[in-house]
Design a protein around this motif. Structure first.
Motif, PDB file in Angstrom:
ATOM      1  N   GLY A 196       1.005  -1.346   0.137  1.00  0.00           N
ATOM      2  CA  GLY A 196       0.407   0.033   0.221  1.00  0.00           C
ATOM      3  C   GLY A 196       0.932   1.176  -0.121  1.00  0.00           C
ATOM      4  O   GLY A 196       0.110   2.357   0.502  1.00  0.00           O
ATOM      5  N   PHE A 197       2.067   1.085  -0.454  1.00  0.00           N
ATOM      6  CA  PHE A 197       2.527   2.602  -0.521  1.00  0.00           C
ATOM      7  C   PHE A 197       2.127   3.401  -1.863  1.00  0.00           C
ATOM      8  O   PHE A 197       1.594   2.690  -2.837  1.00  0.00           O
ATOM      9  CB  PHE A 197       4.480   2.022  -0.466  1.00  0.00           C
ATOM     10  CG  PHE A 197       4.902   2.087   0.575  1.00  0.00           C
ATOM     11  CD1 PHE A 197       4.955   2.848   1.837  1.00  0.00           C
ATOM     12  CD2 PHE A 197       5.878   0.123   1.113  1.00  0.00           C
ATOM     13  CE1 PHE A 197       5.543   1.952   2.997  1.00  0.00           C
ATOM     14  CE2 PHE A 197       5.775  -0.191   1.732  1.00  0.00           C
ATOM     15  CZ  PHE A 197       6.145   0.899   3.028  1.00  0.00           C
ATOM     16  N   ALA A 198       2.702   4.434  -1.707  1.00  0.00           N
ATOM     17  CA  ALA A 198       2.577   4.902  -3.232  1.00  0.00           C
ATOM     18  C   ALA A 198       3.280   4.939  -4.659  1.00  0.00           C
ATOM     19  O   ALA A 198       3.654   4.948  -6.068  1.00  0.00           O
ATOM     20  CB  ALA A 198       2.480   6.144  -3.012  1.00  0.00           C
ATOM     21  N   THR A 199       4.474   4.608  -4.166  1.00  0.00           N
ATOM     22  CA  THR A 199       5.553   3.728  -4.911  1.00  0.00           C
ATOM     23  C   THR A 199       5.972   2.104  -4.757  1.00  0.00           C
ATOM     24  O   THR A 199       5.612   1.841  -3.497  1.00  0.00           O
ATOM     25  CB  THR A 199       6.864   4.687  -4.887  1.00  0.00           C
ATOM     26  OG1 THR A 199       7.431   4.347  -3.754  1.00  0.00           O
ATOM     27  CG2 THR A 199       6.326   6.214  -5.456  1.00  0.00           C
ATOM     28  N   THR A 200       6.522   1.630  -5.817  1.00  0.00           N
ATOM     29  CA  THR A 200       7.052  -0.163  -5.136  1.00  0.00           C
ATOM     30  C   THR A 200       8.003   0.179  -4.902  1.00  0.00           C
ATOM     31  O   THR A 200       9.320   1.153  -4.899  1.00  0.00           O
ATOM     32  CB  THR A 200       7.092  -0.579  -6.910  1.00  0.00           C
ATOM     33  OG1 THR A 200       7.736   0.053  -8.266  1.00  0.00           O
ATOM     34  CG2 THR A 200       5.297  -0.805  -7.953  1.00  0.00           C
ATOM     35  N   GLY A 201       9.274  -0.681  -5.000  1.00  0.00           N
ATOM     36  CA  GLY A 201      10.253  -1.724  -3.762  1.00  0.00           C
ATOM     37  C   GLY A 201      10.321  -1.641  -2.646  1.00  0.00           C
ATOM     38  O   GLY A 201       9.017  -1.057  -1.941  1.00  0.00           O
ATOM     39  N   THR A 202      10.588  -2.768  -2.402  1.00  0.00           N
ATOM     40  CA  THR A 202      10.622  -3.384  -0.686  1.00  0.00           C
ATOM     41  C   THR A 202      11.804  -1.777   0.111  1.00  0.00           C
ATOM     42  O   THR A 202      12.748  -1.439  -0.548  1.00  0.00           O
ATOM     43  CB  THR A 202      12.070  -4.389  -0.949  1.00  0.00           C
ATOM     44  OG1 THR A 202      11.239  -5.199  -1.823  1.00  0.00           O
ATOM     45  CG2 THR A 202      12.644  -4.756   0.962  1.00  0.00           C
ATOM     46  N   ARG A 203      10.934  -2.095   1.395  1.00  0.00           N
ATOM     47  CA  ARG A 203      11.458  -0.899   2.018  1.00  0.00           C
ATOM     48  C   ARG A 203      12.988  -1.899   2.807  1.00  0.00           C
ATOM     49  O   ARG A 203      11.661  -2.924   3.875  1.00  0.00           O
ATOM     50  CB  ARG A 203       9.726  -0.547   2.478  1.00  0.00           C
ATOM     51  CG  ARG A 203       9.353   0.445   2.798  1.00  0.00           C
ATOM     52  CD  ARG A 203       9.338   0.990   0.323  1.00  0.00           C
ATOM     53  NE  ARG A 203       9.046   2.314   0.422  1.00  0.00           N
ATOM     54  CZ  ARG A 203       8.396   2.065  -0.764  1.00  0.00           C
ATOM     55  NH1 ARG A 203       8.139   1.037  -1.369  1.00  0.00           N
ATOM     56  NH2 ARG A 203       7.719   3.038  -1.073  1.00  0.00           N
ATOM     57  N   GLN A 204      13.826  -1.089   3.106  1.00  0.00           N
ATOM     58  CA  GLN A 204      14.874  -1.828   4.072  1.00  0.00           C
ATOM     59  C   GLN A 204      14.773  -1.592   5.784  1.00  0.00           C
ATOM     60  O   GLN A 204      14.721  -2.435   6.113  1.00  0.00           O
ATOM     61  CB  GLN A 204      15.652  -1.283   3.727  1.00  0.00           C
ATOM     62  CG  GLN A 204      16.489  -1.725   2.204  1.00  0.00           C
ATOM     63  CD  GLN A 204      17.454  -1.573   2.199  1.00  0.00           C
ATOM     64  OE1 GLN A 204      18.448  -0.633   2.800  1.00  0.00           O
ATOM     65  NE2 GLN A 204      18.321  -0.866   0.318  1.00  0.00           N
ATOM     66  N   THR A 205      13.328  -0.525   6.418  1.00  0.00           N
ATOM     67  CA  THR A 205      13.314  -0.720   6.982  1.00  0.00           C
ATOM     68  C   THR A 205      11.321   0.042   7.429  1.00  0.00           C
ATOM     69  O   THR A 205      11.171   0.512   6.157  1.00  0.00           O
ATOM     70  CB  THR A 205      14.430   0.259   7.955  1.00  0.00           C
ATOM     71  OG1 THR A 205      14.187   2.161   7.159  1.00  0.00           O
ATOM     72  CG2 THR A 205      15.611   0.153   7.699  1.00  0.00           C
ATOM     73  N   PRO A 206      11.264   0.218   8.398  1.00  0.00           N
ATOM     74  CA  PRO A 206       9.362   0.063   8.569  1.00  0.00           C
ATOM     75  C   PRO A 206       9.766   2.597   7.649  1.00  0.00           C
ATOM     76  O   PRO A 206      10.366   3.067   8.263  1.00  0.00           O
ATOM     77  CB  PRO A 206       9.187   0.307   9.991  1.00  0.00           C
ATOM     78  CG  PRO A 206      10.199  -0.334  10.078  1.00  0.00           C
ATOM     79  CD  PRO A 206      10.823  -0.420   9.661  1.00  0.00           C
TER      80      PRO A 206
END
Lengths: 404, 99
Positions: free
Chosen positions: A254-264
């Motif tokens: 549900g982020f506005a952009t794609t991509g893995t988040r390394q931290t919250p």
């Protein structure tokens, strides 16, 4: 598949004499005040019906009897990859139902068996091979721990619930495939801790190598009230906003952009959130009573509105959603409950485990299988007490507890 | 300590064993499928497992909640725990010697 046709239309109706058609067409009637489980395992439908030990005909269905003469009102049921089901009732009792005895010194049990007599069990979560439990604020682990998913500081594992650490203020726990996310309540404030496999930044600790074998606090939070772990990642609610960390396939967080988040990092829901459910390629959230969805919509496998929400959260308004739950490991299994106009509704999307990895099989296998699409089961004056789901490797069971 | 042992087939990877000296502690191979195992030049299949070691001068304490029993505290004295029963009776070869 024909055997499902009577489920989505008939499950909740006629609650004073609930009728569930069998494959043969023979009807079976049940009393109110019971816990029912439906689901599928290796393509087979399972029904779990209290006080009934008669096997269903045809061999495709299994019927599990209840261990107790009294109805069991589960507030949460989980399972790991070994078809080991654990459930906590609304009155704090712990039950297990183990179809395999891996990592267990108490064998198999095809009926629900109470684990001891204590009534202070608070929460339970299951990963692919491990299960975490909270009893009176103490955290326990059982099962596989080769990735340090207990968070105990080592990778030793045990055949019975084993105390993890020394804190006595744990309040919630959920598990990803090989991770554990748990919340402590410290001076009235929720603190989030994670442990387990770091792959794809699944612990949100800034590394994707190795394992984090000790439960580690996610710093910088205000008041964490809920967490849902999935495959190599998790969502949590902090001060009403939804945060995500880890694997973000198809923007399933549900982020506005794609991509893995390394931290919250905060998602596009910044206030009003009360529930989150994260699986693998999609997720759910409830904020201000509305259901938000994000992630893939594949083939027949769309969201309730038939769409694919890969650019952030979208929502379905007009219902008062009161609960959701996702499978922590399988990508696309969810159940939920909502209320509108004084009536209660259930919805479900339950996918048979690994089938998603085989798109051909998946598409041909679910096209007529109603329960694997979003299904809203309207009621007939029924009060749904709880809905919970246990989903492991190739088996999905939806538990519904209702009263008349 | 890490042990490497020859296994007959990948099915062996499901094997589990316990050590009566470390109650409720379960031991298995580290590998979950054949792809993670080591094949030698003769096509033999090797899996590994780790024992649990308590260093000299230390103890290891854990608390378990067995079915229908109160919380039990177990203290392990210095030593090695979880050696596969069959390995207790024979010298364990290192994988480097076998390949």
């Amino acid at each position: 598949m024909a055997q499902w046709s009577g489920i989505d239309t008939g499950l909740i109706k006629g609650i004073s004499g609930l009728v569930i058609p069998e494959p043969t067409g023979e009807a079976r009637t049940f009393s109110p005040g019971t816990t029912i489980a439906i689901g599928k395992q290796e393509g087979q439908l399972h029904q779990h019906l209290s006080q009934d030990t008669t096997a269903l005909s045809g061999g495709r269905y299994q019927l599990w009897s209840m261990a107790s003469d009294s109805p069991l009102y589960f507030k949460k049921v989980v399972s790991n990859n070994y078809q080991q089901y654990w459930g906590i009732t609304t009155d704090g009792k712990l039950y297990y139902l183990h179809l395999q005895n891996n990592f267990s010194s108490f064998g198999t049990a095809i009926t629900w068996t109470q684990y001891g007599t204590d009534t202070d069990w608070l929460d339970v979560g299951a990963g692919q091979y491990h299960v975490m439990l909270i009893k009176a604020g103490v955290l326990y682990g059982i099962g596989y721990n080769s990735n340090g998913q207990y968070g105990s500081g080592s990778t030793s594992y045990y055949t019975v619930p084993t105390v993890i650490g020394s804190f006595t203020d744990w309040v919630k726990v959920d598990c990803g495939q090989h991770t554990t996310c748990a919340i402590r309540e410290v001076n009235g404030v929720g603190k989030l801790y994670v442990a387990g496999r770091n792959s794809s930044y699944g612990t949100g600790l800034g590394t994707q190598s190795g394992n984090t074998v000790t439960l580690t606090e996610i710093t910088g939070t205000t008041d964490v009230t809920s967490v849902s772990a999935g495959y190599n990642g998790y969502l949590f609610i902090d001060d009403g906003a939804v945060y995500g960390a880890g694997y973000n396939n198809a923007n399933a967080m549900g982020f506005a952009t794609t991509g893995t988040r390394q931290t919250p990092a905060v998602t596009t829901i910044t206030s009003g959130a009360t529930h989150v459910a994260y699986g693998y390629a999609r997720c759910l959230a409830i904020a201000n009573g509305a259901l938000y969805t994000a992630g893939y919509g594949i083939g027949n496998f769309y969201w309730v509105d038939g769409g694919s929400h890969t650019s952030g959260w979208e929502f379905d308004a007009g219902y008062d959603f009161t609960g959701i739950q996702s499978d922590g490991v399988r990508p696309n299994s969810y159940v939920g409950m909502m209320e509108k106009g004084g009536k209660h509704y259930l919805f479900s999307q339950v996918l048979h485990g690994y089938i998603l990895n085989d798109q051909t099989t998946y598409k041909s296998g679910v096209s007529t299988d109603a329960i694997e699409d979003w299904t809203i089961w309207s009621d007939a004056g029924v009060t749904v007490d709880s809905v919970t789901m246990a989903s492991g490797y190739g088996n999905n069971i939806v538990f519904i507890t209702f009263s008349s | 300590m890490k042990y490497y042992v020859e296994i007959a087939s990948p099915m062996t990877l499901d094997e589990q064993w316990m050590d009566p000296n470390s109650p409720y502690m379960l031991f298995t191979y580290n590998e979950r499928d054949a792809q993670e195992c080591i094949f030698d030049s003769q096509g033999r299949l090797f899996a590994s497992y780790d024992t649990f070691e308590v260093p000299e001068g230390e103890t290891f304490t854990y608390k378990v909640l067995p079915l229908n029993s109160p919380l039990e505290t177990i203290v392990l004295q210095p030593g090695e725990y979880g050696v596969r029963p069959v390995d207790l009776e024979q010298l364990n070869p290192s994988v480097s010697q076998l390949i």
